[in-house]
Design a protein around this motif. Sequence first.
Motif, PDB file in Angstrom:
ATOM      1  N   LEU A 107       0.849  -1.191   0.000  1.00 27.36           N
ATOM      2  CA  LEU A 107       0.000   0.000   0.000  1.00 27.36           C
ATOM      3  C   LEU A 107       0.881   1.236   0.000  1.00 27.36           C
ATOM      4  N   GLU A 108       0.469   2.245  -0.764  1.00 27.71           N
ATOM      5  CA  GLU A 108       1.123   3.541  -0.745  1.00 27.71           C
ATOM      6  C   GLU A 108       0.154   4.554  -0.153  1.00 27.71           C
ATOM      7  N   VAL A 109       0.597   5.241   0.886  1.00 28.14           N
ATOM      8  CA  VAL A 109      -0.214   6.244   1.560  1.00 28.14           C
ATOM      9  C   VAL A 109       0.550   7.558   1.506  1.00 28.14           C
ATOM     10  N   GLY A 110      -0.054   8.578   0.948  1.00 27.28           N
ATOM     11  CA  GLY A 110       0.675   9.832   0.810  1.00 27.28           C
ATOM     12  C   GLY A 110      -0.227  11.037   0.784  1.00 27.28           C
ATOM     13  N   LEU A 111       0.403  12.197   0.724  1.00 22.07           N
ATOM     14  CA  LEU A 111      -0.324  13.457   0.760  1.00 22.07           C
ATOM     15  C   LEU A 111       0.429  14.465  -0.092  1.00 22.07           C
ATOM     16  N   ASN A 112      -0.309  15.218  -0.910  1.00 25.63           N
ATOM     17  CA  ASN A 112       0.272  16.307  -1.688  1.00 25.63           C
ATOM     18  C   ASN A 112       0.158  17.599  -0.887  1.00 25.63           C
ATOM     19  N   LEU A 113       1.242  18.350  -0.823  1.00 25.41           N
ATOM     20  CA  LEU A 113       1.268  19.589  -0.051  1.00 25.41           C
ATOM     21  C   LEU A 113       1.671  20.745  -0.959  1.00 25.41           C
ATOM     22  N   ALA A 114       0.778  21.724  -1.105  1.00 25.29           N
ATOM     23  CA  ALA A 114       1.102  22.924  -1.869  1.00 25.29           C
ATOM     24  C   ALA A 114       2.011  23.822  -1.027  1.00 25.29           C
ATOM     25  N   LEU A 115       3.110  24.268  -1.620  1.00 19.62           N
ATOM     26  CA  LEU A 115       4.094  25.086  -0.915  1.00 19.62           C
ATOM     27  C   LEU A 115       4.130  26.486  -1.514  1.00 19.62           C
ATOM     28  N   PRO A 116       4.537  27.478  -0.712  1.00 23.32           N
ATOM     29  CA  PRO A 116       4.632  28.847  -1.247  1.00 23.32           C
ATOM     30  C   PRO A 116       5.845  29.045  -2.149  1.00 23.32           C
ATOM     31  N   VAL A 159      14.419   9.032  -1.326  1.00 23.93           N
ATOM     32  CA  VAL A 159      13.799   7.867  -0.698  1.00 23.93           C
ATOM     33  C   VAL A 159      14.687   7.351   0.428  1.00 23.93           C
ATOM     34  N   ALA A 160      14.070   7.053   1.561  1.00 22.07           N
ATOM     35  CA  ALA A 160      14.734   6.355   2.671  1.00 22.07           C
ATOM     36  C   ALA A 160      14.190   4.935   2.696  1.00 22.07           C
ATOM     37  N   PHE A 161      15.069   3.946   2.566  1.00 23.56           N
ATOM     38  CA  PHE A 161      14.667   2.550   2.431  1.00 23.56           C
ATOM     39  C   PHE A 161      14.771   1.812   3.768  1.00 23.56           C
ATOM     40  N   HIS A 162      13.726   1.037   4.067  1.00 27.09           N
ATOM     41  CA  HIS A 162      13.726   0.104   5.195  1.00 27.09           C
ATOM     42  C   HIS A 162      13.282  -1.259   4.662  1.00 27.09           C
ATOM     43  N   THR A 163      13.400  -2.282   5.489  1.00 24.42           N
ATOM     44  CA  THR A 163      13.087  -3.635   5.032  1.00 24.42           C
ATOM     45  C   THR A 163      11.625  -3.777   4.623  1.00 24.42           C
ATOM     46  N   ASP A 164      10.712  -3.263   5.438  1.00 23.92           N
ATOM     47  CA  ASP A 164       9.277  -3.475   5.209  1.00 23.92           C
ATOM     48  C   ASP A 164       8.572  -2.265   4.608  1.00 23.92           C
ATOM     49  N   TYR A 165       9.234  -1.134   4.557  1.00 23.05           N
ATOM     50  CA  TYR A 165       8.601   0.063   4.019  1.00 23.05           C
ATOM     51  C   TYR A 165       9.679   1.043   3.574  1.00 23.05           C
ATOM     52  N   ARG A 166       9.263   2.056   2.863  1.00 24.95           N
ATOM     53  CA  ARG A 166      10.163   3.147   2.507  1.00 24.95           C
ATOM     54  C   ARG A 166       9.396   4.458   2.528  1.00 24.95           C
ATOM     55  N   ILE A 167      10.131   5.543   2.660  1.00 23.94           N
ATOM     56  CA  ILE A 167       9.530   6.873   2.687  1.00 23.94           C
ATOM     57  C   ILE A 167      10.008   7.641   1.464  1.00 23.94           C
ATOM     58  N   LYS A 168       9.061   8.140   0.701  1.00 23.25           N
ATOM     59  CA  LYS A 168       9.363   8.911  -0.503  1.00 23.25           C
ATOM     60  C   LYS A 168       8.934  10.351  -0.289  1.00 23.25           C
ATOM     61  N   ILE A 169       9.807  11.280  -0.640  1.00 22.50           N
ATOM     62  CA  ILE A 169       9.479  12.703  -0.595  1.00 22.50           C
ATOM     63  C   ILE A 169       9.971  13.296  -1.911  1.00 22.50           C
ATOM     64  N   ARG A 190       5.180  15.986  -2.389  1.00 17.65           N
ATOM     65  CA  ARG A 190       4.454  14.797  -1.946  1.00 17.65           C
ATOM     66  C   ARG A 190       5.272  14.037  -0.915  1.00 17.65           C
ATOM     67  N   LEU A 191       4.600  13.703   0.179  1.00 16.62           N
ATOM     68  CA  LEU A 191       5.162  12.860   1.226  1.00 16.62           C
ATOM     69  C   LEU A 191       4.418  11.538   1.171  1.00 16.62           C
ATOM     70  N   GLU A 192       5.152  10.431   1.100  1.00 17.11           N
ATOM     71  CA  GLU A 192       4.516   9.140   0.853  1.00 17.11           C
ATOM     72  C   GLU A 192       5.189   8.034   1.652  1.00 17.11           C
ATOM     73  N   ALA A 193       4.378   7.181   2.258  1.00 15.61           N
ATOM     74  CA  ALA A 193       4.860   5.965   2.904  1.00 15.61           C
ATOM     75  C   ALA A 193       4.452   4.784   2.035  1.00 15.61           C
ATOM     76  N   VAL A 194       5.422   3.959   1.673  1.00 12.59           N
ATOM     77  CA  VAL A 194       5.172   2.796   0.815  1.00 12.59           C
ATOM     78  C   VAL A 194       5.358   1.541   1.661  1.00 12.59           C
ATOM     79  N   PHE A 195       4.262   0.858   1.945  1.00  6.90           N
ATOM     80  CA  PHE A 195       4.307  -0.365   2.741  1.00  6.90           C
ATOM     81  C   PHE A 195       4.574  -1.536   1.797  1.00  6.90           C
ATOM     82  N   LEU A 196       5.698  -2.198   1.969  1.00 11.51           N
ATOM     83  CA  LEU A 196       6.153  -3.214   1.025  1.00 11.51           C
ATOM     84  C   LEU A 196       5.668  -4.612   1.362  1.00 11.51           C
ATOM     85  N   ARG A 197       5.283  -4.855   2.596  1.00  9.36           N
ATOM     86  CA  ARG A 197       4.842  -6.176   3.035  1.00  9.36           C
ATOM     87  C   ARG A 197       3.604  -6.032   3.911  1.00  9.36           C
TER      88      ARG A 197
END
Length: 350
Positions: A101-110, A144-154, A227-234
């Motif tokens: 599952l990928e869970v994320g949010l788009n953030l408008a910046l100035p 991207v910061a990688f972990h075994t079960d998930y990663r964080i994408k910005i 965009r800030l996103e958490a990608v659940f790999l397992r």
Amino acid sequence: MGFDLPDPEAAQLLADSPAMAGAELAQQMGGPGGPHLRALYRGITIDYWPDTYRGQVRGSLQSFAYGHNAGSFPPAAVGLACRELARAIGVPPELMLLQRLEVGLNLALPTSPRPLLAGLTHHKGSPFLAMIPPARTPRPLEFVAFHTDYRIKIYDKGTYARLKNLAQMRWLPLLGLSLNPSGQPAPANKPVFATLASGQQSPDLRLKPASKSTQHHLPTLPDHLLRLEAVFLRARALRLRGLPAPLTLAHLPEPATLAIFAQHLRRLWGQVHHQAPMSFPLHTTTYNAALLVAGADSTFWPATRLSAAPATYKRTRAKYPKLREAQTKHTGPHPLTPLLDEALRPWLTL
């Protein structure tokens, strides 16, 4: 998502579903193994192995709903998309188990998100790595910061979407969703939503691809979008406190589930380390200022642990969070934090 059908009757419902109307035999191995049926429907890929009654579903739920994934994806649209995906495939949502599952949010910046991206250092010791950018841009847009079960994408979603033409509508939105630029659901079309909620058969949604006449309805992206996103790999990464296990498509649009994911996304962001701003509280010693700068580097602590006396390392490690908290009070929160809190508030109060 994966599913196991309980009996031949359930398999027949899948075979008769709109999504499987164009299924073809795929000879390549994969999943449970062996030849299987593959269908593409509104950006969703369905693989089904008839011999074992097992299947897999992959794709973007937002693209399935809207024909693109450049805009917002509000809670009402998530619920509608989950119901219509299950209906289109002919499999009850409670049988569809979420495995990735990928869970994320788009953030408008100035302003441009580039300085924020360049300042990322690590998440729980895992460094943020720059990904190869799309063609026509010389700078990385995604970290991207990688972990075994998930990663964080910005990443710089605005620039990325414009370069990849992500806002191009490939098919019309689901019945009950508007074409307006905000991506919000259409004003209450009560008969449609009542029909969907009751579980009765809704109108066939094998819609024609979007024509040129609908192009003016495409979302207009902000000039600066991150965009800030958490990608659940397992599946085990989805075992968050408060979530049912196993997690199914039926659970996904529930307010409690959406709130838990919103809380988790905020928690992950709070664990992200950034380059320390060169502004320190009054009377900060040179040593403490240097520790604040060095401590944000994920390689600093493993290196000093090998070279420093155990008692010195332990004392310094305990001191760093206190220094960081004092500096945050002095400089204020990270520029993204208040924007994220405001954007997540509706998801936490469903």
